[in-house]
Scaffold this motif. Structure first.
Motif, PDB file in Angstrom:
ATOM      1  N   ILE A 118     -59.666  31.117 -19.982  1.00 23.68           N
ATOM      2  CA  ILE A 118     -58.666  31.418 -18.957  1.00 23.68           C
ATOM      3  C   ILE A 118     -58.339  32.905 -18.879  1.00 23.68           C
ATOM      4  CG2 ILE A 118     -57.613  29.128 -18.969  1.00 23.68           C
ATOM      5  CD1 ILE A 118     -55.423  30.288 -20.810  1.00 23.68           C
ATOM      6  N   SER A 119     -58.873  33.692 -19.802  1.00 22.43           N
ATOM      7  CA  SER A 119     -58.589  35.129 -19.787  1.00 22.43           C
ATOM      8  C   SER A 119     -59.456  35.814 -20.831  1.00 22.43           C
ATOM      9  CB  SER A 119     -57.101  35.365 -20.083  1.00 22.43           C
ATOM     10  OG  SER A 119     -56.783  36.735 -20.062  1.00 22.43           O
ATOM     11  N   GLY A 120     -59.467  37.137 -20.795  1.00 25.52           N
ATOM     12  CA  GLY A 120     -60.164  37.941 -21.790  1.00 25.52           C
ATOM     13  C   GLY A 120     -59.313  39.119 -22.224  1.00 25.52           C
ATOM     14  N   GLY A 121     -59.791  39.850 -23.226  1.00 27.15           N
ATOM     15  CA  GLY A 121     -59.124  41.078 -23.646  1.00 27.15           C
ATOM     16  C   GLY A 121     -58.011  40.916 -24.657  1.00 27.15           C
ATOM     17  N   TRP A 122     -57.874  39.735 -25.237  1.00 25.92           N
ATOM     18  CA  TRP A 122     -56.763  39.493 -26.153  1.00 25.92           C
ATOM     19  C   TRP A 122     -56.998  40.056 -27.555  1.00 25.92           C
ATOM     20  CZ3 TRP A 122     -52.065  37.252 -24.808  1.00 25.92           C
ATOM     21  CH2 TRP A 122     -51.980  36.848 -23.470  1.00 25.92           C
ATOM     22  N   ASP A 123     -58.174  40.640 -27.798  1.00 26.77           N
ATOM     23  CA  ASP A 123     -58.444  41.275 -29.087  1.00 26.77           C
ATOM     24  C   ASP A 123     -57.738  42.624 -29.224  1.00 26.77           C
ATOM     25  OD1 ASP A 123     -60.129  42.096 -27.011  1.00 26.77           O
ATOM     26  OD2 ASP A 123     -61.761  42.640 -28.361  1.00 26.77           O
ATOM     27  N   ILE A 124     -57.017  43.074 -28.184  1.00 21.15           N
ATOM     28  CA  ILE A 124     -56.269  44.328 -28.304  1.00 21.15           C
ATOM     29  C   ILE A 124     -54.953  44.132 -29.055  1.00 21.15           C
ATOM     30  CG2 ILE A 124     -57.267  45.185 -26.155  1.00 21.15           C
ATOM     31  CD1 ILE A 124     -54.533  44.744 -24.819  1.00 21.15           C
ATOM     32  N   TYR A 141     -46.602  36.084 -25.582  1.00 22.55           N
ATOM     33  CA  TYR A 141     -46.312  37.467 -25.949  1.00 22.55           C
ATOM     34  C   TYR A 141     -47.449  38.028 -26.798  1.00 22.55           C
ATOM     35  CZ  TYR A 141     -41.444  36.318 -24.701  1.00 22.55           C
ATOM     36  OH  TYR A 141     -40.302  35.924 -24.055  1.00 22.55           O
ATOM     37  N   GLY A 142     -47.717  39.310 -26.629  1.00 26.43           N
ATOM     38  CA  GLY A 142     -48.686  40.007 -27.453  1.00 26.43           C
ATOM     39  C   GLY A 142     -48.108  41.316 -27.968  1.00 26.43           C
ATOM     40  N   ILE A 143     -48.329  41.601 -29.247  1.00 27.06           N
ATOM     41  CA  ILE A 143     -47.869  42.849 -29.856  1.00 27.06           C
ATOM     42  C   ILE A 143     -49.081  43.731 -30.137  1.00 27.06           C
ATOM     43  CG2 ILE A 143     -46.661  43.919 -31.801  1.00 27.06           C
ATOM     44  CD1 ILE A 143     -45.113  41.310 -32.149  1.00 27.06           C
ATOM     45  N   LYS A 144     -49.061  44.931 -29.559  1.00 18.23           N
ATOM     46  CA  LYS A 144     -50.146  45.877 -29.788  1.00 18.23           C
ATOM     47  C   LYS A 144     -49.970  46.588 -31.128  1.00 18.23           C
ATOM     48  CE  LYS A 144     -51.201  46.865 -24.931  1.00 18.23           C
ATOM     49  NZ  LYS A 144     -51.303  47.909 -23.880  1.00 18.23           N
ATOM     50  N   TRP A 178     -52.127  33.338 -13.500  1.00 21.13           N
ATOM     51  CA  TRP A 178     -51.242  34.119 -14.358  1.00 21.13           C
ATOM     52  C   TRP A 178     -50.197  34.871 -13.539  1.00 21.13           C
ATOM     53  CZ3 TRP A 178     -51.644  34.323 -19.712  1.00 21.13           C
ATOM     54  CH2 TRP A 178     -52.796  33.744 -20.260  1.00 21.13           C
ATOM     55  N   THR A 179     -49.062  35.090 -14.146  1.00 16.37           N
ATOM     56  CA  THR A 179     -48.130  36.129 -13.720  1.00 16.37           C
ATOM     57  C   THR A 179     -48.262  37.256 -14.733  1.00 16.37           C
ATOM     58  OG1 THR A 179     -46.594  34.578 -12.699  1.00 16.37           O
ATOM     59  CG2 THR A 179     -45.716  36.727 -13.327  1.00 16.37           C
ATOM     60  N   ALA A 180     -48.530  38.473 -14.248  1.00 14.64           N
ATOM     61  CA  ALA A 180     -48.770  39.632 -15.124  1.00 14.64           C
ATOM     62  C   ALA A 180     -50.007  39.438 -15.988  1.00 14.64           C
ATOM     63  CB  ALA A 180     -47.553  39.925 -16.002  1.00 14.64           C
ATOM     64  N   GLY A 181     -51.039  38.845 -15.395  1.00 18.82           N
ATOM     65  CA  GLY A 181     -52.255  38.596 -16.161  1.00 18.82           C
ATOM     66  C   GLY A 181     -53.051  39.841 -16.475  1.00 18.82           C
ATOM     67  N   ALA A 182     -52.936  40.876 -15.656  1.00 19.77           N
ATOM     68  CA  ALA A 182     -53.721  42.092 -15.849  1.00 19.77           C
ATOM     69  C   ALA A 182     -53.021  43.023 -16.844  1.00 19.77           C
ATOM     70  CB  ALA A 182     -53.939  42.789 -14.519  1.00 19.77           C
ATOM     71  N   GLY A 183     -53.035  42.646 -18.097  1.00 20.40           N
ATOM     72  CA  GLY A 183     -52.461  43.482 -19.145  1.00 20.40           C
ATOM     73  C   GLY A 183     -51.045  43.148 -19.529  1.00 20.40           C
ATOM     74  N   GLY A 184     -50.397  42.252 -18.777  1.00 15.43           N
ATOM     75  CA  GLY A 184     -49.037  41.866 -19.107  1.00 15.43           C
ATOM     76  C   GLY A 184     -48.006  42.900 -18.683  1.00 15.43           C
ATOM     77  N   ASN A 185     -46.755  42.541 -18.844  1.00 17.84           N
ATOM     78  CA  ASN A 185     -45.641  43.467 -18.618  1.00 17.84           C
ATOM     79  C   ASN A 185     -45.152  43.995 -19.957  1.00 17.84           C
ATOM     80  OD1 ASN A 185     -45.697  42.805 -15.911  1.00 17.84           O
ATOM     81  ND2 ASN A 185     -43.868  41.509 -15.971  1.00 17.84           N
ATOM     82  N   ARG A 186     -45.053  45.318 -20.082  1.00 19.93           N
ATOM     83  CA  ARG A 186     -44.463  45.887 -21.289  1.00 19.93           C
ATOM     84  C   ARG A 186     -42.949  45.685 -21.221  1.00 19.93           C
ATOM     85  NH1 ARG A 186     -41.675  50.008 -23.405  1.00 19.93           N
ATOM     86  NH2 ARG A 186     -42.283  50.818 -25.450  1.00 19.93           N
TER      87      ARG A 186
END
Length: 216
Positions: free
Chosen positions: A42-48, A62-65, A85-93
């Protein structure tokens, strides 16, 4: 009438792909799944992210960088696995400074806990949990509601204020934070918790599930 449909589960692959599953046998432990064979991508890039955790409500994640930034997402396809998604492109900080915690988890309704290396347990409420806005109660460092949580190897949330801790010897302790809605330091079994089981040191990771309901 309320009917339990299933529990949404997510898995992050080493390459950052986010997979969705639904355990349809949640009521009786049956091995019934939607997207059981490897899940749906359903998405990619979560290894950041150094830490990813569920908001436990309506697809909030939630994701913590590594630099401590906290990003908010909402998986609008959480019930059926759609890649919406809502805010799927990198999320909202929505905040920063979360790299000070060794463990972070949510209990739902925007309530987030962080455990510092010294064992202090801090409470926050993300008041913008539904729309991803950076609105907080106790956002400037949180409310300290307890200490001594460095005695646990693993800590995770349950339902309605329940928090579980696993000691190095495998003992599983239960607490209930009665002040989970407003951040007050009121507890049931706050002085060390209740030992409810043993042998949990055999697991490398432990977490609770969440069930969504369907009204018919």
């Amino acid at each position: 009438m309320t009917r339990v449909v299933g529990t949404a589960l997510y898995g992050i692959k080493p390459d950052g792909d986010l997979q969705w599953y639904r355990h349809d046998g949640v009521q009786n432990g049956g091995a019934f799944w939607t997207a059981g064979e490897g899940g749906k991508r359903i998405s990619g890039g979560w290894d950041i992210y150094s830490t990813v955790f569920s908001g436990r409500d309506s697809g909030v994640i939630y994701g913590i960088k590594p630099d401590g930034d906290l990003q908010w997402y909402r998986h609008d396809g959480w019930q059926d696995g759609g890649a919406f998604w809502t805010a799927g492109a990198g999320g909202n900080r929505i905040s920063g400074g979360w790299d000070i915690y060794r463990t972070v988890f949510s209990i739902g309704r925007g309530v987030v806990y962080g455990i510092k290396p010294n064992g202090d347990l801090q409470w926050y409420r993300h008041d913008g949990w539904q729309d991803g806005t950076a609105r907080w109660t106790a956002g400037a460092g949180g409310n300290r509601i307890s200490g001594g949580w460095d005695s646990y190897d693993k800590v995770f949330s349950g339902y309605d204020g329940a928090i579980y801790g696993i000691k190095p010897n495998g003992d599983l302790h239960w607490y209930r934070h009665d002040g989970w809605r407003d951040g007050t330091a009121t507890w049931t079994a706050g002085a060390g918790g209740k030992k409810i089981s043993g042998g949990w040191d055999i697991y490398s990771s432990v977490f609770s599930g969440d069930t969504y309901l369907h009204l018919v």
